[in-house]
Motif scaffolding. Sequence first.
Motif, PDB file in Angstrom:
ATOM      1  N   THR A 230       0.835  -1.196   0.000  1.00 55.71           N
ATOM      2  CA  THR A 230       0.000   0.000   0.000  1.00 55.71           C
ATOM      3  C   THR A 230       0.876   1.256   0.000  1.00 55.71           C
ATOM      4  O   THR A 230       0.656   2.188  -0.760  1.00 55.71           O
ATOM      5  CB  THR A 230      -0.920   0.009   1.233  1.00 55.71           C
ATOM      6  OG1 THR A 230      -1.719  -1.169   1.206  1.00 55.71           O
ATOM      7  CG2 THR A 230      -1.800   1.246   1.233  1.00 55.71           C
ATOM      8  N   ARG A 231       1.874   1.243   0.872  1.00 53.84           N
ATOM      9  CA  ARG A 231       2.773   2.395   0.934  1.00 53.84           C
ATOM     10  C   ARG A 231       3.463   2.618  -0.405  1.00 53.84           C
ATOM     11  O   ARG A 231       3.517   3.729  -0.921  1.00 53.84           O
ATOM     12  CB  ARG A 231       3.821   2.189   2.038  1.00 53.84           C
ATOM     13  CG  ARG A 231       3.314   2.580   3.423  1.00 53.84           C
ATOM     14  CD  ARG A 231       4.434   2.602   4.450  1.00 53.84           C
ATOM     15  NE  ARG A 231       4.904   1.256   4.762  1.00 53.84           N
ATOM     16  CZ  ARG A 231       4.385   0.510   5.736  1.00 53.84           C
ATOM     17  NH1 ARG A 231       3.396   0.967   6.471  1.00 53.84           N
ATOM     18  NH2 ARG A 231       4.854  -0.698   5.952  1.00 53.84           N
ATOM     19  N   ARG A 232       3.959   1.521  -0.974  1.00 55.13           N
ATOM     20  CA  ARG A 232       4.680   1.643  -2.237  1.00 55.13           C
ATOM     21  C   ARG A 232       3.765   2.214  -3.317  1.00 55.13           C
ATOM     22  O   ARG A 232       4.147   3.103  -4.084  1.00 55.13           O
ATOM     23  CB  ARG A 232       5.186   0.265  -2.663  1.00 55.13           C
ATOM     24  CG  ARG A 232       6.456   0.331  -3.480  1.00 55.13           C
ATOM     25  CD  ARG A 232       7.062  -1.044  -3.661  1.00 55.13           C
ATOM     26  NE  ARG A 232       6.200  -1.936  -4.413  1.00 55.13           N
ATOM     27  CZ  ARG A 232       5.926  -3.198  -4.057  1.00 55.13           C
ATOM     28  NH1 ARG A 232       6.462  -3.700  -2.963  1.00 55.13           N
ATOM     29  NH2 ARG A 232       5.154  -3.940  -4.797  1.00 55.13           N
ATOM     30  N   GLU A 235       2.839   5.966  -2.666  1.00 54.98           N
ATOM     31  CA  GLU A 235       3.923   6.943  -2.707  1.00 54.98           C
ATOM     32  C   GLU A 235       4.402   7.229  -4.129  1.00 54.98           C
ATOM     33  O   GLU A 235       5.207   8.120  -4.348  1.00 54.98           O
ATOM     34  CB  GLU A 235       5.098   6.460  -1.837  1.00 54.98           C
ATOM     35  CG  GLU A 235       4.852   6.742  -0.355  1.00 54.98           C
ATOM     36  CD  GLU A 235       5.888   6.078   0.534  1.00 54.98           C
ATOM     37  OE1 GLU A 235       6.555   5.134   0.059  1.00 54.98           O
ATOM     38  OE2 GLU A 235       6.017   6.502   1.700  1.00 54.98           O
ATOM     39  N   ALA A 257      -2.291   1.815   6.778  1.00 58.04           N
ATOM     40  CA  ALA A 257      -1.071   2.339   6.170  1.00 58.04           C
ATOM     41  C   ALA A 257      -1.362   3.626   5.403  1.00 58.04           C
ATOM     42  O   ALA A 257      -0.606   4.597   5.472  1.00 58.04           O
ATOM     43  CB  ALA A 257      -0.459   1.295   5.243  1.00 58.04           C
ATOM     44  N   ALA A 258      -2.464   3.624   4.679  1.00 61.47           N
ATOM     45  CA  ALA A 258      -2.836   4.806   3.904  1.00 61.47           C
ATOM     46  C   ALA A 258      -3.040   6.002   4.822  1.00 61.47           C
ATOM     47  O   ALA A 258      -2.555   7.103   4.559  1.00 61.47           O
ATOM     48  CB  ALA A 258      -4.107   4.519   3.107  1.00 61.47           C
ATOM     49  N   GLU A 260      -1.806   6.504   7.769  1.00 60.65           N
ATOM     50  CA  GLU A 260      -0.518   6.950   8.305  1.00 60.65           C
ATOM     51  C   GLU A 260       0.251   7.806   7.308  1.00 60.65           C
ATOM     52  O   GLU A 260       1.016   8.689   7.686  1.00 60.65           O
ATOM     53  CB  GLU A 260       0.338   5.732   8.684  1.00 60.65           C
ATOM     54  CG  GLU A 260       0.012   5.168  10.036  1.00 60.65           C
ATOM     55  CD  GLU A 260       0.812   3.907  10.314  1.00 60.65           C
ATOM     56  OE1 GLU A 260       1.824   3.687   9.619  1.00 60.65           O
ATOM     57  OE2 GLU A 260       0.410   3.149  11.214  1.00 60.65           O
ATOM     58  N   LEU A 261       0.041   7.505   6.042  1.00 62.68           N
ATOM     59  CA  LEU A 261       0.738   8.242   4.996  1.00 62.68           C
ATOM     60  C   LEU A 261       0.082   9.603   4.732  1.00 62.68           C
ATOM     61  O   LEU A 261       0.546  10.376   3.904  1.00 62.68           O
ATOM     62  CB  LEU A 261       0.706   7.423   3.696  1.00 62.68           C
ATOM     63  CG  LEU A 261       2.032   6.916   3.157  1.00 62.68           C
ATOM     64  CD1 LEU A 261       2.830   6.243   4.274  1.00 62.68           C
ATOM     65  CD2 LEU A 261       1.781   5.921   2.034  1.00 62.68           C
TER      66      LEU A 261
END
Lengths: 336, 336
Positions: A230-232, A235, A257-258, A260-261
Motif C-alpha cells: 500500500t505504501r509503495r 507513494e 497504512a494509507a 498513516e501516509l
Amino acid sequence: MKDIARHAGVSQSAVSFALNGRPGVSEDTRERVRRVAEDLGWRPSTAARALSGEGAATVGFVLARPADTLGVDSFFLQLVSGIQEVLAERHLGLLFQVVEDVSDECAVYRRWWAEHRVDGVLVVDPRTDDPRPDLLDELGLPAVVIGGAPDDRHPGLSTVWADDAGAMASVVEGLYALGHRRIAHIAGLPGLAHTERRIRTLRAEAGRRDLTEVRSVTTDYSDTEAAAVTRRVLEGAAPPTALIYDNDVMAVAGAGAATELGFSVPADVSVVSWEDSALCRMVKPWLSALSRDSAEFGRTAARELIALLDGGSARAVGVPVPRLVERGSTGVARGA
Amino acid sequence: MKDIARHAGVSQSAVSFALNGRPGVSEDTRERVRRVAEDLGWRPSTAARALSGEGAATVGFVLARPADTLGVDSFFLQLVSGIQEVLAERHLGLLFQVVEDVSDECAVYRRWWAEHRVDGVLVVDPRTDDPRPDLLDELGLPAVVIGGAPDDRHPGLSTVWADDAGAMASVVEGLYALGHRRIAHIAGLPGLAHTERRIRTLRAEAGRRDLTEVRSVTTDYSDTEAAAVTRRVLEGAAPPTALIYDNDVMAVAGAGAATELGFSVPADVSVVSWEDSALCRMVKPWLSALSRDSAEFGRTAARELIALLDGGSARAVGVPVPRLVERGSTGVARGA
DNA sequence: ATTAGTGACTAATGCGCATTAGACGACCGG
DNA sequence: CCGGTCGTCTAATGCGCATTAGTCACTAAT
C-alpha cells in the motif's frame, strides 16, 4: 450384534436386516430388534462397516498453509462450519489435516485413499497449474473443488465456484461510477486460481473502460505485506484513488497504512475489502466489503460431495455472487 | 497383503510380521517383503486394522460454538495446527466436528466412542460445572482437557493448563505499577473455567492491593458486546483507567469504542488484550497483549493424548505463562 | 395330493488385517 | 543317536458387520 441377536432371540443376519431396513424380516421382528438395539445402546462399528464395503463414512479436508500463515482468517472456520452442518445430517465424519504445501497435500490424499480412510475429499484453494485434480482423477477419489472455475472441470471432479469475475466487474463498475480512474488491486497469492481470475477480470474491465492506470499486485495475504505494498503504491506518482484488497486482513492493514501516509479514507482513497467480517467494522471508517456467505459455500460443497458419493455425476454449481456492502470507506473520487 | 505374500513367495502372516516389525521372519525376508510392499504401494487399511484391535488411529476434536460465533479467532486454527503437527508424526488422523452446544458435544463423544471412530479426544473450553469430564470418565474414552485447571483432574483425564492466575497477577501488578487503581476486566463467556479463573484472580489481586474499584464483566466474546460494555463502563462515574479484554477481537473493538467516546488510548485509558494476533497491530496505537504460543499449546496437548494412548497415566502439565508484550496501548495512569 | 411359490428366517462366507497355535528343519548338548 | 531348543515360516482364527445362499413352514394353484 451378537448380543442383540441373543436378546431378541433371532440370528445375527436378522438383526442386520432389521437394523438396515433390508427385507427379510417381519415388521414385528424388526421393531423388536430395534428396541433391543436401542436399549443396548448399540452403534455400528465404522471399522467393520468400512471393511465390509460400506466406505469409511468420512470425508477429508486438507488445508495447505505454512503454519504461521494461519492467521486471522474467518473464511475457513465458517466454511468448515457450513460443511459440517451438511455432513452431520448424514453422520459423515470430517477428517481434517493441515499441511505445509500442495505436494504434502497430494501425499495425504494418496495415503487416505490407500488406507480407505475417506470416501471423498473437499479441495480448497485451487491453483493455476494444479497437480491435485489430475491426481484425484487418477486415484478415482471422489472430490469437489471449492472455488474452482466453472469450466476447467476434470471428468470426475465436481466444482463449486464463486463468480469472482462478476464480482470484480461490479466493483469496478461501482468505482468507475464514483469517478475513480486509477485503481490498485492488492491481490492474494499469485498461484491461486481465484487470484488470477480476479486479476484477469480487472484488466479486462479496465480495458473496456479505457482505464489505463489500473494494476494488480500479488501478496501473501499478510497484513505486513499489504501495508508495505500500500505504501509503495501510494507513494508513487499519480497514486490510485481506489484500493481493492483480496481479503479483510489486508484491507484493514492497508487502510491503516494509507491513513498513516496522510491519505484520508475515503476522501483521498477508497478502500474495498474482498471479504466481509467483524474486522471490517473494527476500523474507522468501516470498510466497504464484498460479502459472501462462506458457510453456505461450505454447505453447497458438502452437498455436492454427498451427491457424488451417492453415485451422482460430477458437475459445476455456482454460489451467489458476493454482494458489495457499502460502508464508509468508499466515496466519490477526489477531483471527480 | 495377499498380493504381497504371493509376490514375495511367503505367507500372509509372514508379511504381517515383516511389515510390523514383529519377530518371526528373517531380516532377509523382512527386507524383501518391505520392498515388494513399497513397489505395490501398499498401505494398511485403517478399517481392517481397527477391526483387529489396533484402534482407529484417529483422535477427535469437537468445537462447541453457535455457527455465527466462529468469528475472527486465530486461536483455534493455530491450536489445531499445532495439534496436527504432532499427530501427523504418528499418522494419527484428526476427526473434527463443530456443534452447537456442550450437550451436542457429549452426544458426539458417545457416538464416536460407540462407533470406534476415535481412540481419544481433545476437549476445549472447559467450564465450571462441566458434564464432559464425567462423561469421558464413564465412557473410558481417553482425553486431554485443553485449558483446564491443574487441580480438578478427573482420574482418567490429562489436563494441559495455562497459568491464567499467574498471568492475571502479572498484568495487574504491571498496571498497578503504572498508577492504575481503577481497572475493568471485559471477560469472555461466564460459564468457561478460564473466565471464572481470571475473574477470581483479579478479585484476589485487587484485594491484596486494596483496589476497590475493580470489576469484571462477562460477555460473549463478540466485538459488538465488547464495544457496548466498554461504553457503559467508561460512561459511569469514576471510569476505569485500564481495561483488560479477554480476547483480541474485543480489545480492538473496545479500544475503538473508547476512542469514539473521546477517551485517548493510552493517555486516558490503557488497554490490554488477552490474546495476541495480527489484529493487535492493526489499530493505532498497537495494543499491548498477552502473548502465548497457541500452536505449542496444541502440540503439548497432542503429545499428552498420545502418551495416554500409549498407556501412560493421566497427568496435568502446564504451558509457559503468557508474556505481556508492551505496545502503545498501555501507559501511566492519568493523574498518577 | 403334489408342486410351485412366497415370506421369514438362519448358516456361511468374506472384507483385510493381527495374532495364536502349530509345523518343520537346523543346531546343540549329552 | 536322541530329546530339546531355537529360528523361520504357515495355517487357522477372530474382529463386527453385510450379504449370499440356503432352510423351513405355509399357502395358492394345478
